[in-house]
Enzyme design. Structure first.
Site, PDB file in Angstrom:
ATOM      1  N   GLU A  56      14.636   7.960  89.016  1.00 11.31           N
ATOM      2  CA  GLU A  56      15.821   8.575  89.620  1.00 11.31           C
ATOM      3  C   GLU A  56      16.328   9.801  88.863  1.00 11.31           C
ATOM      4  O   GLU A  56      16.919  10.705  89.454  1.00 11.31           O
ATOM      5  CB  GLU A  56      16.947   7.549  89.763  1.00 11.31           C
ATOM      6  CG  GLU A  56      16.682   6.476  90.814  1.00 11.31           C
ATOM      7  CD  GLU A  56      15.942   5.270  90.279  1.00 11.31           C
ATOM      8  OE1 GLU A  56      15.440   5.330  89.129  1.00 11.31           O
ATOM      9  OE2 GLU A  56      15.847   4.258  90.999  1.00 11.31           O
ATOM     10  N   PHE A 114      25.034  -8.647  91.828  1.00 14.95           N
ATOM     11  CA  PHE A 114      23.682  -8.203  91.494  1.00 14.95           C
ATOM     12  C   PHE A 114      23.586  -6.683  91.661  1.00 14.95           C
ATOM     13  O   PHE A 114      23.970  -6.137  92.685  1.00 14.95           O
ATOM     14  CB  PHE A 114      22.666  -8.898  92.403  1.00 14.95           C
ATOM     15  CG  PHE A 114      21.256  -8.409  92.181  1.00 14.95           C
ATOM     16  CD1 PHE A 114      20.633  -8.594  90.951  1.00 14.95           C
ATOM     17  CD2 PHE A 114      20.562  -7.754  93.191  1.00 14.95           C
ATOM     18  CE1 PHE A 114      19.342  -8.128  90.733  1.00 14.95           C
ATOM     19  CE2 PHE A 114      19.270  -7.295  92.976  1.00 14.95           C
ATOM     20  CZ  PHE A 114      18.664  -7.474  91.748  1.00 14.95           C
ATOM     21  N   GLN A 115      23.080  -6.014  90.660  1.00 16.32           N
ATOM     22  CA  GLN A 115      22.917  -4.557  90.634  1.00 16.32           C
ATOM     23  C   GLN A 115      24.206  -3.808  90.929  1.00 16.32           C
ATOM     24  O   GLN A 115      24.201  -2.766  91.590  1.00 16.32           O
ATOM     25  CB  GLN A 115      21.789  -4.122  91.581  1.00 16.32           C
ATOM     26  CG  GLN A 115      20.445  -4.687  91.125  1.00 16.32           C
ATOM     27  CD  GLN A 115      19.252  -3.989  91.742  1.00 16.32           C
ATOM     28  OE1 GLN A 115      19.295  -3.584  92.889  1.00 16.32           O
ATOM     29  NE2 GLN A 115      18.186  -3.872  90.966  1.00 16.32           N
ATOM     30  N   LYS A 166      27.091  -1.017 100.607  1.00 11.29           N
ATOM     31  CA  LYS A 166      26.079  -1.341 101.609  1.00 11.29           C
ATOM     32  C   LYS A 166      26.700  -1.651 102.974  1.00 11.29           C
ATOM     33  O   LYS A 166      26.161  -1.263 104.005  1.00 11.29           O
ATOM     34  CB  LYS A 166      25.261  -2.538 101.111  1.00 11.29           C
ATOM     35  CG  LYS A 166      24.097  -2.872 102.010  1.00 11.29           C
ATOM     36  CD  LYS A 166      23.150  -3.860 101.357  1.00 11.29           C
ATOM     37  CE  LYS A 166      22.200  -4.364 102.449  1.00 11.29           C
ATOM     38  NZ  LYS A 166      20.881  -4.667 101.973  1.00 11.29           N
ATOM     39  N   MET A 225      11.074  21.801  67.905  1.00 11.05           N
ATOM     40  CA  MET A 225      12.358  22.405  67.573  1.00 11.05           C
ATOM     41  C   MET A 225      13.052  21.634  66.449  1.00 11.05           C
ATOM     42  O   MET A 225      13.651  22.220  65.554  1.00 11.05           O
ATOM     43  CB  MET A 225      13.237  22.472  68.824  1.00 11.05           C
ATOM     44  CG  MET A 225      14.578  23.127  68.597  1.00 11.05           C
ATOM     45  SD  MET A 225      14.412  24.794  67.939  1.00 11.05           S
ATOM     46  CE  MET A 225      14.476  25.777  69.423  1.00 11.05           C
TER      47      MET A 225
HETATM   48  C1  LIG Z   1      17.563  24.360  72.363  1.00 10.95           C
HETATM   49  C2  LIG Z   1      18.590  25.243  73.007  1.00 10.95           C
HETATM   50  C3  LIG Z   1      18.864  26.491  72.468  1.00 10.95           C
HETATM   51  C4  LIG Z   1      19.752  27.364  73.102  1.00 10.95           C
HETATM   52  N1  LIG Z   1      19.916  28.617  72.588  1.00 10.95           N
HETATM   53  C5  LIG Z   1      20.627  29.528  73.291  1.00 10.95           C
HETATM   54  C6  LIG Z   1      20.702  30.886  72.884  1.00 10.95           C
HETATM   55  O1  LIG Z   1      20.140  31.296  71.881  1.00 10.95           O
HETATM   56  N2  LIG Z   1      21.397  31.755  73.646  1.00 10.95           N
HETATM   57  C7  LIG Z   1      22.031  31.350  74.808  1.00 10.95           C
HETATM   58  O2  LIG Z   1      22.603  32.189  75.487  1.00 10.95           O
HETATM   59  N3  LIG Z   1      21.996  30.072  75.178  1.00 10.95           N
HETATM   60  C8  LIG Z   1      21.305  29.158  74.473  1.00 10.95           C
HETATM   61  N4  LIG Z   1      21.253  27.856  74.919  1.00 10.95           N
HETATM   62  C9  LIG Z   1      22.010  27.492  76.130  1.00 10.95           C
HETATM   63  C10 LIG Z   1      23.458  27.160  75.819  1.00 10.95           C
HETATM   64  O3  LIG Z   1      23.526  25.849  75.334  1.00 10.95           O
HETATM   65  C11 LIG Z   1      24.341  27.279  77.096  1.00 10.95           C
HETATM   66  O4  LIG Z   1      23.821  26.486  78.117  1.00 10.95           O
HETATM   67  C12 LIG Z   1      24.425  28.688  77.617  1.00 10.95           C
HETATM   68  O5  LIG Z   1      24.613  29.614  76.589  1.00 10.95           O
HETATM   69  C13 LIG Z   1      25.573  28.803  78.613  1.00 10.95           C
HETATM   70  O6  LIG Z   1      25.412  29.906  79.405  1.00 10.95           O
HETATM   71  P1  LIG Z   1      26.628  30.619  80.126  1.00 10.95           P
HETATM   72  O7  LIG Z   1      27.647  31.025  79.144  1.00 10.95           O
HETATM   73  O8  LIG Z   1      26.035  31.651  80.980  1.00 10.95           O
HETATM   74  O9  LIG Z   1      27.348  29.487  80.945  1.00 10.95           O
HETATM   75  P2  LIG Z   1      27.002  28.578  82.205  1.00 10.95           P
HETATM   76  O10 LIG Z   1      26.831  27.200  81.712  1.00 10.95           O
HETATM   77  O11 LIG Z   1      25.968  29.143  83.073  1.00 10.95           O
HETATM   78  O12 LIG Z   1      28.428  28.628  82.880  1.00 10.95           O
HETATM   79  C14 LIG Z   1      28.748  29.569  83.823  1.00 10.95           C
HETATM   80  C15 LIG Z   1      30.147  30.141  83.614  1.00 10.95           C
HETATM   81  O13 LIG Z   1      30.390  30.974  84.744  1.00 10.95           O
HETATM   82  C16 LIG Z   1      31.480  30.494  85.489  1.00 10.95           C
HETATM   83  N5  LIG Z   1      31.171  30.622  86.910  1.00 10.95           N
HETATM   84  C17 LIG Z   1      30.451  29.793  87.699  1.00 10.95           C
HETATM   85  N6  LIG Z   1      30.414  30.257  88.952  1.00 10.95           N
HETATM   86  C18 LIG Z   1      31.102  31.407  88.957  1.00 10.95           C
HETATM   87  C19 LIG Z   1      31.420  32.354  89.961  1.00 10.95           C
HETATM   88  N7  LIG Z   1      31.012  32.214  91.227  1.00 10.95           N
HETATM   89  N8  LIG Z   1      32.164  33.432  89.622  1.00 10.95           N
HETATM   90  C20 LIG Z   1      32.629  33.573  88.343  1.00 10.95           C
HETATM   91  N9  LIG Z   1      32.350  32.713  87.360  1.00 10.95           N
HETATM   92  C21 LIG Z   1      31.593  31.649  87.657  1.00 10.95           C
HETATM   93  C22 LIG Z   1      31.703  29.069  85.063  1.00 10.95           C
HETATM   94  O14 LIG Z   1      33.055  28.728  85.226  1.00 10.95           O
HETATM   95  C23 LIG Z   1      31.239  29.086  83.606  1.00 10.95           C
HETATM   96  O15 LIG Z   1      32.292  29.487  82.753  1.00 10.95           O
HETATM   97  C24 LIG Z   1      20.409  26.963  74.278  1.00 10.95           C
HETATM   98  C25 LIG Z   1      20.164  25.703  74.790  1.00 10.95           C
HETATM   99  C26 LIG Z   1      19.257  24.847  74.186  1.00 10.95           C
HETATM  100  C27 LIG Z   1      18.990  23.522  74.811  1.00 10.95           C
HETATM  101  C1  LIG Z   2      16.403  13.674  75.979  1.00 12.36           C
HETATM  102  C2  LIG Z   2      16.458  14.408  74.692  1.00 12.36           C
HETATM  103  N1  LIG Z   2      16.250  13.751  73.533  1.00 12.36           N
HETATM  104  C3  LIG Z   2      16.276  14.413  72.355  1.00 12.36           C
HETATM  105  C4  LIG Z   2      16.532  15.759  72.321  1.00 12.36           C
HETATM  106  C5  LIG Z   2      16.575  16.496  70.972  1.00 12.36           C
HETATM  107  N2  LIG Z   2      15.518  17.513  70.924  1.00 12.36           N
HETATM  108  C6  LIG Z   2      15.754  18.804  71.179  1.00 12.36           C
HETATM  109  S1  LIG Z   2      14.387  19.746  71.122  1.00 12.36           S
HETATM  110  C7  LIG Z   2      13.435  18.427  70.702  1.00 12.36           C
HETATM  111  C8  LIG Z   2      11.945  18.577  70.466  1.00 12.36           C
HETATM  112  C9  LIG Z   2      11.200  18.868  71.696  1.00 12.36           C
HETATM  113  O1  LIG Z   2       9.859  18.736  71.435  1.00 12.36           O
HETATM  114  P1  LIG Z   2       8.760  19.276  72.434  1.00 12.36           P
HETATM  115  O2  LIG Z   2       9.070  18.881  73.820  1.00 12.36           O
HETATM  116  O3  LIG Z   2       7.418  18.893  71.930  1.00 12.36           O
HETATM  117  O4  LIG Z   2       8.985  20.837  72.405  1.00 12.36           O
HETATM  118  P2  LIG Z   2       8.786  21.932  71.263  1.00 12.36           P
HETATM  119  O5  LIG Z   2      10.108  22.110  70.605  1.00 12.36           O
HETATM  120  O6  LIG Z   2       7.732  21.450  70.341  1.00 12.36           O
HETATM  121  O7  LIG Z   2       8.381  23.138  72.046  1.00 12.36           O
HETATM  122  C10 LIG Z   2      14.200  17.268  70.600  1.00 12.36           C
HETATM  123  C11 LIG Z   2      13.680  15.953  70.208  1.00 12.36           C
HETATM  124  C12 LIG Z   2      16.767  16.396  73.554  1.00 12.36           C
HETATM  125  N3  LIG Z   2      17.063  17.696  73.620  1.00 12.36           N
HETATM  126  N4  LIG Z   2      16.694  15.711  74.717  1.00 12.36           N
END
Ligand SMILES: Cc1cc2nc3c(=O)[nH]c(=O)nc-3n(C[C@H](O)[C@H](O)[C@H](O)COP(=O)(O)OP(=O)(O)OC[C@H]3O[C@@H](n4cnc5c(N)ncnc54)[C@H](O)[C@@H]3O)c2cc1C
Ligand SMILES: Cc1ncc(C[n+]2csc(CCOP(=O)(O)OP(=O)(O)O)c2C)c(N)n1
Lengths: 567, 160
Positions: free
Chosen positions: A50, A112-113, A162, A481
Site C-alpha cells: 500500500e 478486526f482490522q 464498510k 549517504m
Molecule cells: C538527502 C536529502 C538532501 C537534500 N538536500 C537538499 C539540498 O541540498 N537543497 C535543497 O534545495 N533541498 C534539499 N533537500 C530537500 C529538502 O529537504 C526540502 O524538501 C526542499 O528544500 C523543499 O523545497 P521547497 O522549499 O521548494 O518547498 P516545497 O516542499 O516544495 O514547498 C513548497 C512551498 O511553496 C508553497 N506553495 C505551494 N503551492 C503554491 C502555490 N500555488 N503558490 C504559491 N506558493 C505555493 C508552499 O506553501 C510551500 O511553502 C534534500 C532532501 C533529502 C532527502
Molecule cells: C525509509 C528510510 N529509512 C532510512 C533513511 C535514512 N537514509 C537516508 S539516505 C540513506 C542511505 C540510502 O542508501 P542507498 O539507497 O543505497 O543510496 P545511496 O545513498 O548509496 O545512493 C539512509 C539509510 C531514509 N531516508 N528513509
C-alpha cells in the site's frame, strides 16, 4: 437517483476527472472493488504494497498536475499508507487516499482490522474525514478533492466504513464549485505588496531568484522565466523546484543548499535581494539561519501564510499563488517601463560576472578514475542519451543528490523525489505512477542499491501494467549517504552501512520477467543505457560504481552555506 | 509573553484533537484551554492561553488558521478584552476559621457552594491574578482541593 455508496464513490471519482487509481484490496473495501469491475473507464493499478500506491498516486499527481488517488483496506492496509501520506504532506502533493474502515457500529470496539487511521494521519494530512453517515459521503468526497488541489496542495484521507459504502444514497450532480465556510485560500496578491516588491526588484544590484516547489504546483514556470529573462536575474532552485526554470538556461545556477552548487550558495550569501518564490526556507537550504542571505532584502511569495517568516524573517511578504503574483510583478514592471533592458543589463552585469567567476572557480564536477564508474558520469550519460527529456524519479540518498546535480531538468513536472520526508523506496512506485500519467515518456528511477530494496516488489506492478520504467541503480553496496556522513563526521566508522548481502539485481530483474543489465566499467555505461532505452520492458541497470564516492559540494549540518566541502 | 487566543471552529468530531495535536506536534505550549458551543450550535469557541516570543505566537495563529475546521483566530492580546476563569476551592473551615473564610470570599465576591462541618467549597470568578490572590490568602487556613476552569475571554465592545 438512489445508488450504493460504492457506486457514488465511482461517480464522484469520475466527476473529479480521475481515471487511474492505485490500490490494494481487502475485506473492508471489497464492495468498492466489486463496483470497480463495472467501471472499466477507471483503471485500477494493483500495487504490491500500500505504501507504493500512495507514492505512485503522488508521482501521478505531480506529472499530471491533477489529484492522485489511492484506495486501500482498513487496518494494515491503512497503516501501510502512512509513510506515503507523510511524504506527500511534506512535499505539498495533492492526493486523496480512501481507506476502508470497519462498519460504523463496530468502530471503537477493537474490531478486526480496525485502526483509528483518521487519528493516526491527523498530523500528516491537510485534512481527513471519517464518513459516518452515507448522506455525507458525496459532499465529503467533493470537499476532499477540493481541499487536496487548492491552496497549498496536500494529501486528504477519507475513511469509509464498510456499511457506508454498502448503503443507499441519493446521488445528485454537483451544482458548482465546492464552497466552504472556513477554507478560502488567497490566490490574488495584494497590489500594494506587488508594487513594493517591484520597486525592490528594480533597485537591486545583486538579485537572486530562489524558486521552489510552489512554482511547479502553480504552473508558474513561464511567468518565472519571463521575470528572470526580462531583467537578467539569476535563478537557483530547491530540490523541489528543479524543472521550474530550465536547467540549461545560462541564468540557471542549479540547486542551492546542502548539496547545492558552489555558485548558487555564494550568490545567495552575497545577494542584495532574494526573491523567494514558492519555497519554504527548509533547513537543508538555509544552513545556519543567521548566515543565510545575510545582506539581502527578502521578498517571499507563498500561498501559505504560515510558510512566511517561519524560519527566516521576510521583508516583503506576498501571500498569493506564484503564477498570479509573478504575473502581477511582470505586469507592473511592464506598465512602469522598468524593463529598459540596457540600463538593467548594465546594472546587473558586474553581478553576473561575479557569479560567472564562482562558476569557473568551482563548477559542479568530480574526479575521474580510470576503470571505475563514477555515479555522476552515469547521470550525465542518462541526461545526454535522453536529451534531458526523461521523467526522472529518485530514491533517497546520494543517488537523489547526484540526479539533482547532474541531470538538467528543463521542464516542470519531470522530476519526482521525496524531498521533505526523504523516503527510501519512493522512486520505483513513483516511476510507475509517472509512467501511468505519461505513457509514451521515458521514465527513469535513479536509485541506490539500498533504497531500491524498500519497494522492490513493485517490479511486479510495473510488469503487470506494462510500465517500461528504467531503474538505474547506482550500486555502491553501501547505504551511501549515511556512509558519507560516517566518513566525514564519525571517523570512518561504518556502523550498519555496508550492505554485506546484496541481491544479484540482474537475476532479480529476470525473476520478475523484467530485463537486467550490468555495467562494471565506464565503457559499458553508454551501451547499457542505450540498450535499456531501446527495450520495451521494465529494465534494471545495475551500475557498479566507485564505492566510496561522495556527494559534493556539501554544507555540513549547522554550518553556513558558504562553508562548503568541495570536490 | 502570555497571549490569550480565541478560536472559532466548526463543531466537528476530532476538531479539538486537531488543535491540541497541532500544539504538541509543533512544540507550542498550552497553559489553559476551554471550549464550548457558541450561539450557533455548529460553532464552538475555544479560548487558549499560551506564551512565546512574537514569532512563535505568529506561527501559532497562522497554523491554527490553517486547520480546515477553524473559522476565525483572534489574538485577544492585540485588543481590549475581558477574561475570566473560575475556581472551586475546598478550604478547611472549622470553628476557629469559618468566619475568616467567609470574610475573605466576601471581599473577593466569591460564594460558598458546598458546606460541611469541616470545610467550605467556595466559588471564585475573576482573572488569573485575582484567583491566585484568593488562593494565596486561603492557603494558610488550609486548602484541601482546587479545581479550575481554563480562561475564557471576550473582546470589549467599541465605546461609542
Ligand atoms: C538527502 C536529502 C538532501 C537534500 N538536500 C537538499 C539540498 O541540498 N537543497 C535543497 O534545495 N533541498 C534539499 N533537500 C530537500 C529538502 O529537504 C526540502 O524538501 C526542499 O528544500 C523543499 O523545497 P521547497 O522549499 O521548494 O518547498 P516545497 O516542499 O516544495 O514547498 C513548497 C512551498 O511553496 C508553497 N506553495 C505551494 N503551492 C503554491 C502555490 N500555488 N503558490 C504559491 N506558493 C505555493 C508552499 O506553501 C510551500 O511553502 C534534500 C532532501 C533529502 C532527502
Ligand atoms: C525509509 C528510510 N529509512 C532510512 C533513511 C535514512 N537514509 C537516508 S539516505 C540513506 C542511505 C540510502 O542508501 P542507498 O539507497 O543505497 O543510496 P545511496 O545513498 O548509496 O545512493 C539512509 C539509510 C531514509 N531516508 N528513509
Amino acid at each position: 437517483m438512489k445508488i450504493t455508496g460504492a457506486q457514488a464513490l465511482m461517480k464522484c471519482l469520475k466527476e473529479q476527472g480521475v481515471d487511474v487509481i492505485f490500490g490494494f484490496p481487502g475485506g473492508a473495501v471489497i464492495d468498492i472493488y466489486d463496483e470497480l469491475l463495472r467501471n472499466e473507464d477507471l483503471t485500477h493499478v494493483l500495487v504490491r504494497h500500500e505504501q507504493a500506491a500512495v507514492h505512485a498516486a503522488d508521482a501521478y499527481a505531480r506529472v499530471k498536475g491533477e489529484v492522485g488517488v489511492a484506495l486501500v483496506t482498513s487496518g494494515p492496509g491503512a497503516t501501510n499508507t502512512v509513510t506515503g501520506i507523510a511524504s506527500a504532506y511534506c512535499d505539498s502533493i495533492p492526493i486523496v487516499v480512501f481507506t476502508g474502515q470497519v462498519p460504523t457500529q463496530l468502530i471503537g470496539n477493537d474490531a478486526f482490522q480496525e485502526v483509528d487511521i483518521v487519528g493516526i494521519t491527523r498530523p500528516c494530512t491537510k485534512h481527513n474525514y471519517l464518513v459516518k453517515d452515507v448522506n455525507d459521503l458525496i459532499p465529503t468526497i467533493r470537499e476532499a478533492f477540493h481541499i487536496a488541489r487548492t491552496g497549498r496542495p496536500g494529501p486528504v484521507l477519507v475513511d469509509l466504513p464498510k456499511d457506508i459504502v454498502a448503503s443507499m444514497v441519493n446521488y445528485t450532480e454537483p451544482t458548482g464549485p465546492v464552497k466552504m465556510r472556513t477554507y478560502r485560500p488567497t490566490y490574488e496578491p495584494h497590489p500594494g505588496q506587488i508594487e513594493k516588491a517591484c520597486k525592490a526588484i528594480v533597485k537591486a544590484k545583486k538579485p537572486v531568484i530562489y524558486a521552489g516547489g510552489g512554482v511547479i504546483a502553480s504552473n508558474a514556470s513561464a511567468e518565472l522565466t519571463e521575470l528572470s529573462h526580462k531583467l537578467n536575474i539569476p535563478v537557483t532552485m530547491t530540490l523541489m523546484g528543479l524543472g521550474g526554470f530550465p536547467g540549461t538556461d545560462p541564468l540557471s545556477m542549479g540547486m542551492l543548499g546542502m548539496h547545492g552548487t558552489y555558485y548558487a550558495n555564494m550568490a545567495v550569501a552575497n545577494c542584495d535581494l532574494l526573491i523567494a518564490v514558492g519555497a519554504r526556507f527548509d533547513d537543508r537550504v538555509t544552513g545556519r539561519i543567521d548566515a543565510f542571505a545575510p545582506n539581502a532584502k527578502i521578498i517571499h511569495i507563498d500561498i501559505d501564510p504560515s510558510s512566511i517568516s517561519k524560519n527566516v524573517g521576510v521583508d516583503i511578504p506576498i501571500v498569493a499563488d506564484c503564477k498570479h503574483a509573478l504575473a502581477g510583478i511582470n505586469g507592473w514592471l511592464k506598465r512602469n517601463n522598468a524593463l529598459d533592458q540596457d540600463g538593467q543589463l548594465e546594472k546587473i552585469t558586474p553581478w553576473l560576472n561575479e557569479i560567472r567567476e564562482w562558476k569557473k572557480k568551482h563548477p559542479l564536477g568530480y574526479v575521474e578514475e580510470t576503470g571505475v564508474i563514477k555515479p555522476q558520469f552515469v547521470v550525465q550519460k542518462l541526461d545526454e542519451l535522453t536529451g534531458g527529456n526523461a521523467i526522472i524519479t529518485t530514491e533517497v540518498g546520494q543517488n537523489q543528490m547526484w540526479a539533482a546535480q547532474f541531470y538538467h531538468f528543463n521542464k516542470p513536472r519531470t522530476f519526482m523525489t521525496s524531498g521533505g520526508l526523504g523516503v527510501m523506496g519512493y522512486g520505483l512506485p513513483a516511476a510507475i505512477g509517472a509512467q501511468m500519467a505519461a505513457p509514451g515518456k521515458t521514465v527513469i528511477d535513479i536509485a541506490g542499491d539500498g533504497s531500491i530494496q524498500m519497494n522492490i516488489q513493485e517490479l511486479a506492478t510495473a510488469r503487470q501494467y506494462k510500465c517500461p520504467v528504467k531503474i538505474a541503480i547506482l550500486n555502491n553496496n553501501y547505504l551511501g549517504m549515511v556512509r558519507q556522513w560516517q566518513e566525514l563526521f564519525y571517523d570512518k566508522k561504518y556502523s550498519a552501512t555496508p550492505l554485506d548481502v546484496a541481491p544479484d539485481f540482474v537475476a532479480l530483474a529476470k525473476a520478475y520477467g523484467a530485463v537486467g543489465l550490468r555495467a562494471t566499467k565506464p565503457s559499458e555505461v553508454e551501451p547499457v543505457i542505450k540498450e535499456a532505452l531501446a527495450t520495451d520492458n521494465t529494465v534494471i541497470m545495475d551500475f557498479v560504481i566507485a564505492r566510496e564516492e561522495g556527494v559534493y559540494p556539501m554544507v555540513p549540518a549547522g554550518k553556513a552555506t558558504t562553508e562548503m566541502l568541495l570536490v | 509573553m502570555k497571549h490569550t487566543i480565541s478560536v472559532l471552529l466548526q463543531n466537528k468530531p476530532g476538531v479539538l484533537s486537531r488543535v491540541t495535536g497541532l500544539f504538541s506536534g509543533r512544540g507550542f505550549n498550552i497553559e489553559s484551554l476551554s471550549v464550548a458551543q457558541t450561539l450557533e450550535p455548529e460553532v464552538s469557541c475555544l479560548t487558549l492561553v499560551t506564551s512565546g516570543e512574537d514569532n512563535i505566537i505568529e506561527q501559532i495563529t497562522k497554523q491554527l488558521h490553517k486547520l480546515i475546521d477553524v473559522i476565525k483566530v483572534t489574538d485577544m492580546s492585540e485588543t481590549e478584552y475581558v477574561e475570566r476563569e473560575m475556581a472551586i476551592i475546598r478550604v478547611k473551615a472549622e470553628a476557629g476559621t469559618r468566619a475568616e473564610v467567609l470574610r475573605v470570599i466576601d471581599i473577593f465576591r466569591g460564594k460558598v457552594v458546598d458546606v460541611s462541618s469541616k470545610s467550605y467549597a467556595v466559588e471564585i470568578t475573576g482573572n488569573a491574578s485575582k484567583i491566585n490572590a484568593v488562593i494565596d490568602i486561603l492557603r494558610p487556613i488550609g486548602i484541601q482541593e482546587i479545581v479550575k476552569t481554563g480562561t475564557i475571554a471576550m473582546t470589549r465592545a467599541k465605546k461609542a
